[in-house]
Every structure is written in C-alpha cells, then in structure tokens.
Enzyme design. Structure first.
Site, PDB file in Angstrom:
ATOM      1  N   HIS A  63       1.254  -1.134   0.018  1.00 11.22           N
ATOM      2  CA  HIS A  63       0.443  -0.111  -0.110  1.00 11.22           C
ATOM      3  C   HIS A  63       0.659   1.160  -0.308  1.00 11.22           C
ATOM      4  O   HIS A  63       1.522   1.302  -0.018  1.00 11.22           O
ATOM      5  CB  HIS A  63      -0.457   0.202   1.063  1.00 11.22           C
ATOM      6  N   HIS A  65       1.177   3.971   2.600  1.00  9.70           N
ATOM      7  CA  HIS A  65       2.425   4.554   3.037  1.00  9.70           C
ATOM      8  C   HIS A  65       2.956   4.757   3.153  1.00  9.70           C
ATOM      9  O   HIS A  65       4.331   3.615   2.988  1.00  9.70           O
ATOM     10  CB  HIS A  65       2.198   4.037   4.811  1.00  9.70           C
ATOM     11  N   ASP A  67       5.786   4.016   4.848  1.00 11.49           N
ATOM     12  CA  ASP A  67       6.349   3.185   4.975  1.00 11.49           C
ATOM     13  C   ASP A  67       6.431   2.417   4.014  1.00 11.49           C
ATOM     14  O   ASP A  67       8.165   1.063   4.493  1.00 11.49           O
ATOM     15  CB  ASP A  67       6.713   3.216   6.944  1.00 11.49           C
ATOM     16  N   HIS A  68       6.151   2.170   3.478  1.00  9.97           N
ATOM     17  CA  HIS A  68       5.788   0.558   2.609  1.00  9.97           C
ATOM     18  C   HIS A  68       6.146   0.968   1.581  1.00  9.97           C
ATOM     19  O   HIS A  68       6.404   0.537   0.711  1.00  9.97           O
ATOM     20  CB  HIS A  68       4.533   0.165   2.803  1.00  9.97           C
ATOM     21  N   HIS A 153      -7.254  -1.912   5.687  1.00 10.26           N
ATOM     22  CA  HIS A 153      -6.083  -0.783   6.213  1.00 10.26           C
ATOM     23  C   HIS A 153      -6.758   0.325   6.267  1.00 10.26           C
ATOM     24  O   HIS A 153      -6.051   0.699   5.459  1.00 10.26           O
ATOM     25  CB  HIS A 153      -4.315  -1.259   5.914  1.00 10.26           C
ATOM     26  N   ASP A 175       0.106  -3.923   5.972  1.00  7.98           N
ATOM     27  CA  ASP A 175      -0.287  -3.880   7.097  1.00  7.98           C
ATOM     28  C   ASP A 175      -1.957  -4.016   6.897  1.00  7.98           C
ATOM     29  O   ASP A 175      -2.659  -3.902   6.019  1.00  7.98           O
ATOM     30  CB  ASP A 175      -0.477  -2.012   7.423  1.00  7.98           C
ATOM     31  N   HIS A 244       7.256  -5.679  11.471  1.00  5.88           N
ATOM     32  CA  HIS A 244       6.672  -4.523  10.919  1.00  5.88           C
ATOM     33  C   HIS A 244       5.873  -4.321  12.708  1.00  5.88           C
ATOM     34  O   HIS A 244       5.235  -3.756  13.023  1.00  5.88           O
ATOM     35  CB  HIS A 244       5.880  -4.314  10.552  1.00  5.88           C
TER      36      HIS A 244
HETATM   37 ZN   LIG Z   1       3.191   0.383   7.593  1.00  7.71          ZN
HETATM   38 ZN   LIG Z   2       0.303   1.409   6.464  1.00  9.71          ZN
END
Ligand SMILES: [Zn+2]
Ligand SMILES: [Zn+2]
Length: 278
Positions: A63, A65, A67-68, A153, A175, A244
């Site tokens: 996805h 976000h 952090d990914h 999510h 997530d 994670h």
């Molecule tokens: Zn994340």
């Molecule tokens: Zn996320």
C-alpha cells in the site's frame, strides 16, 4: 533450488529508527529476487544482505503509506546505477504506474546522464509498472507465483501477498487489522510474516501527545501479536514471523512479542530482526 526469505526491514512507521530499518522483504529463488515493500533504506539493506541488484525481477508494494513505498523508485534507480540491466515488474495499488512515471521524471537528469556518460541501458524501458486490478493472481514466472488479496487497513487500499515457489509458500500481511481474506490467503502456508503493534508500549507516549487519532488508527488498522497469533492459527501456517513492529525503538524484549502471539498459536513463532534469513 531453495527459496530464502530475507527480512530487510522490520520496523513499522515512516520515521527512521535507530534499531530497525523500514518495512521490506526479499524472497530469493536461485539468482532471482522478489522484493515486497520498499521502506526507506531498502537498497542499503539489500547490499548488507549481499543480494545482487541485478537479481531484481519483481517489486511489489502492499500500500502507499510511506513506510512501505518511500524507496520504491530509489531502489530501482540505484539498482540500475549499480548493475541492473534486465526488466523489473512493479506492482501495487493504483496509482503505482503513475507514481513510477512521476519518479522517472524526477530522476530524468541522472538517467539521461548515465545513458550518455556510462552507456547504461534506459531504465525507463526496463520498468514495467502495473496497478493491481484487485485481488487475484499478480505475477508468474519460472520461479514464483504471486497472489494478492485486499486486506483491512483503512483508509488505505491495501494488499497482502502470497509467494509460492517450488519448495515454499510465504505470505506477507502488509498492514492490516485481522481480516478473513488474509486467513484465506495464508491457508497452509509455510511462513506468515505478520505486522504487530504492542499496545501497552504505545499508551504512555500517545497519552502525552495529541495521540487520540493516531491511537484510533493503530487500533482500527493494525494487529496485536495476540491477534496475529489467532490469524496464524486459523490459517494453519507452520511459522509466524512478527515484523513491522510498532513501536520499534522501545526495546521490547522478543519474549514479550512472542508470548502474546503464543496465547493463540502453537506453531513456530519468530520475532523478526533486520537481515534475518529464513
Ligand atoms: Zn506500515
Ligand atoms: Zn500502513
């Protein structure tokens, strides 16, 4: 040809951490590498893992976000600046194809300079980006079959991936809060890499800030280790890998993460660490 899973980054959340790198996993089959999620530093983690940049075959993000996906473009650009000279398929929720185009525009000066100056092939012709059309088959080649389901999510459109090879099946949750689609995807898998948040460690920091909305997001969009254990048990996987991890820098002992999951899962439980190979 045996399949290796390398945990490149095991922290959750976009802020760079001192103890763990951002979310990323590599599945290595012979001389081919498949990367799931591209958190900040994924290129460096591949270098530390000794995985050749020219081995990249496909990259998928769960996805959008940051952090990914923060280093999705960077991974491909820097791999190409090293020695990547073969096509790479890129997958993710829409608008990943448009995002790659925008990134290649950002990197145009570097790309065109290296084509002229170093005789590199054109990176833009090597990247084949695909928006996921929905749950179902994602990618298939001689080494792997990758399948996706939509997970829960909110408010993101988010996916989990299953990678089946000749000798192993590996599922990456991305997530999500606990969700039936993930249980189905992970049915009978050898390894489930599942996200985990440790709520007791979050209570104090969040109560000291305006953390109410963030806490709501964490509760409504993520999974505790106990619930990850429940998902692993329902799916009947052999090994649950907690990754994670949130909060990542809180020095929570591995036994604490594992004990929570153990309440609901009798299989093997591994608390992920950066560069761990499974
Ligand atoms: Zn994340
Ligand atoms: Zn996320």
């Amino acid at each position: 040809m045996s399949t290796r899973l390398v945990l490149l980054g095991t922290a959750g959340g976009p802020t760079p951490k001192r103890s763990r790198s951002a979310p990323a996993q590599a599945v290595v089959v012979g001389s081919a590498t498949y990367v799931i999620d591209c958190g900040n530093g994924v290129g460096r983690q591949l270098a530390l893992a000794g995985i050749g940049f020219d081995s990249l075959r496909a990259v998928a993000v769960t996805h959008h976000h940051s952090d990914h996906n923060a280093d999705l473009g960077n991974l491909l650009l820097l791999a190409w600046a090293a020695n990547l000279a073969t096509p790479v398929d890129v997958y993710g929720p829409a608008p990943v194809a448009e995002m790659m185009d925008a990134y290649l525009t950002f990197a145009r000066t570097d790309i065109e300079t290296r084509i002229d100056d170093e005789g590199r092939p054109d990176l833009r012709a090597l990247i084949r980006a695909h928006d996921l059309a929905g749950p179902g088959p994602v990618h298939e080649d001689d080494n792997v079959r990758i399948t996706a389901v939509r997970v829960d999510h909110p408010p993101m459109d988010a996916y989990a991936y299953r990678i089946d090879t000749a000798d192993r099946s590996i599922v990456i949750s991305g997530d999500t809060r606990p969700c039936p689609a993930l249980v189905e995807l992970a049915r009978g898998a050898d390894i489930l890499v599942h996200e985990a948040i440790h709520l007791p460690s979050l209570d104090l920091p969040l109560s000291q800030t305006n953390g109410t909305r963030l806490r709501e997001h964490l509760l409504g969009s993520h999974t505790t280790p106990a619930d990850a254990g429940k998902v692993a048990a329902e799916a009947g996987v052999a090994t649950l890998v907690l990754s994670h991890l949130v909060p990542a820098d809180a020095d929570i002992p591995d036994e604490v993460w594992a004990a929570e999951a153990r309440r609901n899962f009798t299989g093997e439980i591994i608390v992920g660490a950066d560069l761990m190979t499974l």
